[in-house]
Scaffold this active site. Structure first.
Site, PDB file in Angstrom:
ATOM      1  N   LYS A 214       0.773  -1.606   0.010  1.00  6.99           N
ATOM      2  CA  LYS A 214       0.173  -0.610  -0.173  1.00  6.99           C
ATOM      3  C   LYS A 214       0.302   0.939  -0.189  1.00  6.99           C
ATOM      4  CE  LYS A 214      -3.968   1.962   2.555  1.00  6.99           C
ATOM      5  NZ  LYS A 214      -3.551   2.995   1.643  1.00  6.99           N
TER       6      LYS A 214
ATOM      7  N   ARG B 229      -3.222   8.942  -5.765  1.00  2.00           N
ATOM      8  CA  ARG B 229      -4.041   7.476  -6.998  1.00  2.00           C
ATOM      9  C   ARG B 229      -3.854   8.968  -7.955  1.00  2.00           C
ATOM     10  NH1 ARG B 229      -8.202   3.364  -5.374  1.00  2.00           N
ATOM     11  NH2 ARG B 229      -8.411   2.619  -7.442  1.00  2.00           N
TER      12      ARG B 229
ATOM     13  N   ARG C 204     -16.940   0.838  -2.713  1.00  2.00           N
ATOM     14  CA  ARG C 204     -15.973   0.388  -1.320  1.00  2.00           C
ATOM     15  C   ARG C 204     -16.436  -1.146  -1.237  1.00  2.00           C
ATOM     16  NH1 ARG C 204     -12.761   3.346   1.513  1.00  2.00           N
ATOM     17  NH2 ARG C 204     -13.796   5.485   1.010  1.00  2.00           N
TER      18      ARG C 204
ATOM     19  N   PHE D  78      -1.363  -0.953 -10.208  1.00  2.00           N
ATOM     20  CA  PHE D  78      -2.256  -2.210  -9.865  1.00  2.00           C
ATOM     21  C   PHE D  78      -3.430  -2.041 -10.733  1.00  2.00           C
ATOM     22  CE2 PHE D  78      -3.226   1.978  -7.471  1.00  2.00           C
ATOM     23  CZ  PHE D  78      -4.600   1.324  -7.595  1.00  2.00           C
TER      24      PHE D  78
ATOM     25  N   GLU E 180      -0.608   4.457  -8.728  1.00  2.00           N
ATOM     26  CA  GLU E 180      -0.227   4.992  -7.237  1.00  2.00           C
ATOM     27  C   GLU E 180       1.107   5.430  -6.936  1.00  2.00           C
ATOM     28  OE1 GLU E 180      -2.493   5.315  -4.746  1.00  2.00           O
ATOM     29  OE2 GLU E 180      -1.268   6.296  -2.719  1.00  2.00           O
TER      30      GLU E 180
HETATM   31  P1  AMP Z   1      -7.093   4.737   2.185  1.00  2.00           P
HETATM   32  O1  AMP Z   1      -6.644   6.306   1.237  1.00  2.00           O
HETATM   33  O2  AMP Z   1      -6.523   4.298   3.190  1.00  2.00           O
HETATM   34  O3  AMP Z   1      -8.466   4.632   1.653  1.00  2.00           O
HETATM   35  O4  AMP Z   1      -6.483   3.189   1.162  1.00  2.00           O
HETATM   36  C1  AMP Z   1      -6.382   2.983  -0.109  1.00  2.00           C
HETATM   37  C2  AMP Z   1      -6.033   3.931  -1.386  1.00  2.00           C
HETATM   38  O5  AMP Z   1      -4.610   3.497  -1.447  1.00  2.00           O
HETATM   39  C3  AMP Z   1      -6.399   3.937  -2.390  1.00  2.00           C
HETATM   40  O6  AMP Z   1      -6.920   4.932  -3.102  1.00  2.00           O
HETATM   41  C4  AMP Z   1      -5.327   4.128  -3.362  1.00  2.00           C
HETATM   42  O7  AMP Z   1      -4.730   5.620  -3.566  1.00  2.00           O
HETATM   43  C5  AMP Z   1      -3.479   3.644  -2.400  1.00  2.00           C
HETATM   44  N1  AMP Z   1      -3.074   2.539  -2.720  1.00  2.00           N
HETATM   45  C6  AMP Z   1      -1.980   2.270  -2.701  1.00  2.00           C
HETATM   46  N2  AMP Z   1      -1.080   1.593  -3.120  1.00  2.00           N
HETATM   47  C7  AMP Z   1      -2.271   0.628  -3.865  1.00  2.00           C
HETATM   48  C8  AMP Z   1      -2.119  -0.470  -4.602  1.00  2.00           C
HETATM   49  N3  AMP Z   1      -1.765  -1.439  -4.542  1.00  2.00           N
HETATM   50  N4  AMP Z   1      -3.339  -0.783  -4.226  1.00  2.00           N
HETATM   51  C9  AMP Z   1      -4.132  -0.463  -4.668  1.00  2.00           C
HETATM   52  N5  AMP Z   1      -4.470   1.118  -4.032  1.00  2.00           N
HETATM   53  C10 AMP Z   1      -3.610   1.357  -3.197  1.00  2.00           C
END
Ligand code: AMP
Length: 569
Positions: A252, A257, A419, A343, A302
């Site tokens: 992650k 994004r 989601r 990704f 990302e």
């Molecule tokens: P969050 O913002 O905490 O809800 O986490 C989701 C976000 O993690 C996504 O919207 C992406 O911007 C980010 N992200 C980073 N690495 C990845 C990955 N390998 N696959 C999908 N999302 C990722």
């Protein structure tokens, strides 16, 4: 359609706070609305174009006041005084128009087409004389407006409609208007809207009552779509249970994004807020052209910052300025380089892939992205059913300065805007939230004249309302070396002030911040029912929209899991 009809609809919607009633009112309106007037739907959300369009009205309170003054003959100061006492510039306009209209009657009848036509000219104007031209376009509307029309024109101009309508209310109302409250139809509609990001386009099809035709809405290169979102898990086991084994596990990345569209020789980059950021990342355009195969595609990725010398990954906030900066691009590109980690792929050579399983999409990424470290690569990934291997990978991600891991089902489809539990995120026990600034207080002493404490809100995903959850003061000063001070945040926030009372101001919810906190408590002092203890600023999130922030449900969850943690140490 007459603008008067729309103004009456706004009034009716404003007269109730009950979501169900709002849906009923809208649903009735949709049945009446002819297809030729479908663009009125943009105005319903305070916009002039579909959500994905870059073109926004962008008029300041000051210019609106000037226009009211010109149209009514009442001087600016008087208007500001009224505004301070009433607190709603729309109502001020309504009142003043009422007085004026007693002497001179409106000369023209306003239509929604005319309103859209004039408002759409505003973002097009550039160069010398822009302000005067804008002013005359707005005054032209005001002079034809009745008092309630003036009220809603003003609220539209300053981006504060106050009728409590979200895109989700519109989706529900459309479903109930044309598909008789059919739950399946509502889902299909919602899906079509997330894909199209254009209410008018979906309305056109829905009005004909043919659900099947919604499938015709297809992805288009160059037209942004909403990205698929992730759900949280606390342990690898929880992730395996939800997704099945084996599954894909990826870093992650702590970046932002980036949706990459390519058609022929043209590359367009969008953020998850559907903003076009192509100009800000010329090197990424270059990488895509050089290192990704295919005539046309849409990639999900990302972008993450790294240190040019040490090649160590850097946290999001250290590169966040690249998203907004419109000048010195080349310099910034050298100072703050990014690596793109691909990704997902949702479109390839004229074919949508959103209904293909992730394993197939994933294999295609590996085939077409020719990895170039520190430029563009496919996201670091393992496919495993072993808890130990997954845990090792998680530790590696953290060591590599990333936020944690993503776990993904191999069989899952790509669901735009959802989601859904196809993609799960796992981070270390966290105490951070994304919140929006809804108010502020002027400081005293050394900080007088500056806004020194900011009122933060989360979002109730059911009603779309922003609910206050705490005040934040500290943390910003420490970030000064990164370019964020009280002074600068004040400058950012000031144009968004919609109401002032004494030392407190109300702010249009636009600026999203990441904050950390020590604890959540129940509190009657804030409308969310919760208060954060020791909230501290970590970074601005220009890549996130206020609709994207932490929800009340998440906060409730954090609140209860926090208790559990305390109990079990
Ligand atoms: P969050 O913002 O905490 O809800 O986490 C989701 C976000 O993690 C996504 O919207 C992406 O911007 C980010 N992200 C980073 N690495 C990845 C990955 N390998 N696959 C999908 N999302 C990722």
């Amino acid at each position: 359609m007459l603008y008067k009809k729309l103004a009456e609809l706004y009034e009716e919607l404003d007269s109730t706070s009950k979501r169900l009633e709002k849906t009923e009112i809208l649903s009735k309106f949709f049945r009446y609305l002819p297809e030729s007037d479908r663009e009125t739907l943009y105005l319903l959300l305070g916009n002039i174009y579909p959500e994905y369009s870059k073109k926004k009205i962008g008029i300041s309170n000051q210019l609106t006041i000037k226009a009211i003054s010109k149209a009514t003959g009442i001087n600016d100061k008087e208007i500001v005084k009224e505004w301070k006492s009433i607190g709603d510039l729309g109502k001020v306009g309504e009142l003043l128009t009422k007085h004026k209209k007693q002497s001179t009657l409106a000369s023209h009848v306003l239509t929604t087409q005319k309103v859209l036509e004039n408002l759409r000219k505003l973002p097009e104007l550039e160069g010398k004389g822009t302000v005067d031209k804008k002013l005359s376009l707005i005054v032209e509307l005001f002079t034809s407006a009745s008092p309630i029309e003036a009220k809603y024109l003003i609220r539209t101009l300053i981006g504060d409609l106050r009728i409590g309508i979200q895109e989700s209310t519109i989706k529900e109302a459309m479903a109930s208007a044309f598909f008789d409250k059919d739950k399946e139809a509502a889902k299909e509609l919602e899906y079509a809207i997330d894909k199209a990001n254009d209410l008018a386009e979906v309305f056109d099809i829905a009005k004909k009552g043919k659900l099947k035709d919604l499938d015709k809405i297809s992805l288009e290169v160059g037209k942004p779509i909403k990205v698929m979102l992730a759900q949280k898990v606390k342990t690898i086991e929880e992730g395996f249970n939800a997704l099945g084994k084996p599954c894909a596990i990826e870093y992650k990345y702590d970046g932002f994004r980036l949706l990459i569209h390519k058609k022929g020789n043209e590359v367009i980059l969008f953020t998850r807020r559907l903003e076009n950021v192509t100009k800000q990342f010329p090197e990424v355009v270059d990488y895509v052209k050089k290192y990704v195969e295919g005539n046309s595609f849409i990639l999900d990725s990302e972008a993450v910052g790294f240190d040019e010398k040490t090649k160590i990954y850097k946290p999001f906030q250290s590169i966040s300025q690249r998203i907004r900066r419109k000048y010195d691009i080349e310099k910034l590109q050298k100072e703050l380089p990014v690596e793109v980690n691909v990704f997902d792929i949702i479109y390839y050579n004229s074919k949508s892939l959103i209904d293909e399983p992730f394993e197939k999409r994933n294999a295609l990424i590996k085939k077409i992205v020719h990895n170039q470290k520190y430029k563009i690569i496919s996201a670091k990934q393992i496919i495993t059913d072993s808890k130990e291997k997954a845990e090792d990978f998680y530790k590696r991600a953290l060591k590599d300065n990333q936020e944690g891991i993503m776990m993904k089902s191999l069989k899952a489809l790509y669901k735009p805007g959802r989601r859904v539990g196809y993609m799960l995120k796992m981070k270390p026990e966290e105490r951070d939230l994304d919140l929006v600034i809804v108010g502020a207080e002027y400081g005293t002493g050394k900080r007088s004249g500056w806004l020194s404490s900011f009122i933060l809100a989360c979002r109730d995903s059911k009603t779309g309302k922003f609910l206050e959850i705490g005040k934040m003061g500290t943390g910003i000063k420490e970030k000064e070396e990164e370019g964020m001070s009280f002074h600068e945040l004040t400058e950012k926030v000031k144009p968004l002030i919609i109401e002032e009372k004494g030392k407190t101001v109300k702010i249009k919810p636009r600026i999203v911040l990441s904050i950390t906190y020590q604890e959540i408590q129940k509190s009657p002092n804030y409308s969310s029912g919760f208060a954060l203890r020791f909230p501290r600023f970590t970074s601005l999130r220009p890549d996130r929209s206020p609709n994207d922030i932490s929800t009340l449900e998440e906060i409730k969850k954090d609140f209860s899991s926090q208790k559990r943690n305390y109990k079990y140490g």
